[in-house]
Design an enzyme around this catalytic site. Structure first.
Site, PDB file in Angstrom:
ATOM      1  CB  ALA A 136       9.844   7.985 -28.667  1.00 45.28           C
ATOM      2  N   GLY A 194      10.449   8.407 -22.982  1.00 43.81           N
ATOM      3  CA  GLY A 194      11.804   8.782 -23.326  1.00 43.81           C
ATOM      4  C   GLY A 194      11.610  10.246 -21.764  1.00 43.81           C
ATOM      5  CD  GLU A 238      13.652   5.477 -21.915  1.00 40.71           C
ATOM      6  OE1 GLU A 238      14.694   4.293 -21.812  1.00 40.71           O
ATOM      7  OE2 GLU A 238      13.446   6.152 -22.711  1.00 40.71           O
ATOM      8  CD  GLU A 240       9.693   2.971 -22.828  1.00 46.07           C
ATOM      9  OE1 GLU A 240      10.142   3.887 -22.838  1.00 46.07           O
ATOM     10  OE2 GLU A 240       9.281   2.305 -21.671  1.00 46.07           O
TER      11      GLU A 240
END
Length: 255
Positions: free
Chosen positions: A61, A106, A109, A129
């Site tokens: 992110a 991300g 993911e 994270e």
């Protein structure tokens, strides 16, 4: 645009294009959702490659953008974030992630949303994270655990460590490791092979597996049975069976 779509030979390539690291800011997330919905609709797209380019898949992110968001803002944004990734996961066509360089947070993911992952031998994947005092928020706690099992998922999520391509292959996080220069070529070839297959049967297979994993086995078998019987109403089934009888297996040319 931070994400682009190119279509060739029935394969749609969703290309992340936000140098230098393809950080997944809000605009990129929203564009990803738009293109996932577009390839879902388009009949000329029969399989999909998600690619970040030669150097990096996506390093996560946009932390600077997230840093200024408070709880109220993230309550609103987190749903849109998950919706963007879920739109990719629910593309009802075969999807392969072509992973080069970093696929972190991300980025990891996003790779998890694909049906198949081809990684470069220089790839590094992870869910860092926890190092920010957070947990994955775009499906990592759910899709990673379903893919590699809860113990291995907790190892990666609790520690935030990165895994190199060979370890990722060993734990089932990726499905193939190839030289970096061949990642996109091999991903496109995998997708193109399936793009020539029976589109509705592939959709049925994907939905049966994915939906079945989310329920008990009896319900999963009902999903499978309904799709299996329904495919007997399709032209592809007629083509496939006629070709098998007349020419032998594996020679059918689907529309």
């Amino acid at each position: 645009m931070t994400v682009n779509l190119e279509v060739a030979e029935g394969v749609g390539t969703i290309r992340l294009d936000r140098p230098p690291m393809n950080a997944l800011d809000i605009a990129t997330q929203d564009r990803l959702r738009e293109l996932a919905e577009e390839v879902t609709r388009r009949d000329d797209v029969r399989a999909v490659v998600v690619w970040g380019g030669e150097k990096v898949f996506a390093a996560g992110a946009d932390i600077k953008e997230m840093q200024v968001m408070d709880h109220a803002a993230m309550v609103v944004r987190s749903k849109a974030l998950q919706d963007a990734f879920t739109a990719v996961a629910r593309i009802p066509k075969p999807v392969v992630a072509a992973v080069t360089g970093y696929a972190l947070g991300g980025g990891c993911e996003l790779a998890l949303c694909a049906d198949f992952r081809i990684a470069a031998d220089n790839a590094k994947l992870g869910q860092p994270e926890i190092l920010l005092g957070l947990i994955p928020g775009a499906g990592g706690t759910q899709r990673l655990a379903r893919l590699v099992g809860p113990s291995k998922a907790k190892d990666l999520i609790f520690t935030g460590r990165q895994v190199k391509a060979e370890e990722a292959l060993a734990i089932g996080l990726v499905d193939r490791v190839v030289p970096a220069a061949e990642v996109y070529e091999q991903a496109h070839a995998w997708a193109a092979r399936l793009a020539a297959g029976p589109a509705l049967a592939l959709r049925a297979a994907k939905e049966s597996v994915d939906a079945g994993l989310e329920t008990d086995i009896d319900t999963g078998l009902t999903i499978e049975r309904n799709w299996f019987a329904g495919l007997f109403a399709t032209e592809d089934r007629e083509i496939g069976m006629r070709s098998f009888v007349e020419e032998g297996p594996g020679k059918a040319k689907f529309l």
